[in-house]
Design an enzyme around this catalytic site. Structure first.
Site, PDB file in Angstrom:
ATOM      1  CG  ASP A 176     -50.861  -9.554  12.158  1.00 14.62           C
ATOM      2  OD1 ASP A 176     -50.602 -10.422  11.582  1.00 14.62           O
ATOM      3  OD2 ASP A 176     -50.878  -8.275  11.458  1.00 14.62           O
ATOM      4  CG  ASP A 190     -45.976 -11.016  10.316  1.00 16.31           C
ATOM      5  OD1 ASP A 190     -46.194 -11.252   9.278  1.00 16.31           O
ATOM      6  OD2 ASP A 190     -47.065 -10.465  11.135  1.00 16.31           O
TER       7      ASP A 190
END
Length: 217
Positions: A176, A190
């Site tokens: 991330d 995401d």
């Protein structure tokens, strides 16, 4: 006199007219029956049923996999770049204090939730991928193709991390790097999953099914 009648011809008799009219009616009825057989009808409701599959399924499937491939490639390339150039370094400000690039390894689900259930989330992602591929056989809606393509690409992106990144297969930590102020850090996979999910909710709200039909409750 007989010879003249033979040359000129005699007018049709009423019986002849009746036979011609019956023959024409029978031909028209046969033609109508053939058309009805091609289209097909629902005996219970009398509504016309399609004779063949709806056109355009191949194009919709192509859209689904094209969107999925684009989302997957974008996620994969972005992760490779940030790992190579930004991991282990101080966060980079993109929009003042509102948005930063900050690389972390997330063992949980989207937006860093559920870090203790990495294997479960990996299995869920695999199941989602299988379901989307099976659903593609009934796909005739362009918006649904885009939505499912986003879901598929996002699920494949994060599943790739869980399979190939440390600490092990189906236990790998997802990369991330998008860090808005006051919000969890996430990635492009995401984002694709969330956008696809929102689009599905909107399509369902308006009654549009994956097969292209529209229903009203």
């Amino acid at each position: 006199m007989a010879e003249a009648e033979r040359i000129i011809g005699t007018p049709d008799t009423p019986d002849d007219d009746h036979q011609q009219t019956a023959a024409a009616g029978a031909a028209a009825g046969a033609q109508a029956a053939g058309a009805s057989g091609e289209a097909g009808t629902d005996d219970a409701t009398g509504r016309q049923a399609p004779a063949a599959h709806k056109p355009g399924r191949g194009r919709r499937i192509a859209v689904l996999f094209s969107v999925a491939a684009f989302a997957y490639a974008l996620d994969l390339i972005s992760k490779m770049l940030v790992v190579a150039r930004l991991e282990g370094r101080a966060p980079i400000r993109v929009v003042g204090d509102l948005l930063e690039l900050h690389v972390i390894r997330n063992p949980g689900a989207a937006f860093s939730f559920g870090a203790a259930f990495t294997v479960i989330f990996s299995l869920i992602a695999a199941i989602v991928i299988v379901v989307i591929i099976r659903l593609a056989r009934k796909l005739y809606s362009f918006p649904w193709a885009v939505a499912l393509g986003l879901l598929l690409g996002g699920a494949l992106g994060n599943l790739t991390d869980r399979i190939f990144r440390s600490p092990g297969v189906f236990e790998g930590a997802v990369v991330d790097f998008i860090a808005p102020k006051g919000f969890a850090v996430f990635n492009l996979a995401d984002s694709a999953i969330v956008c696809g999910g929102i689009l599905i909710v909107v399509l369902s709200f308006y009654g549009l099914d994956p097969d292209g039909t529209v229903h009203k409750d």
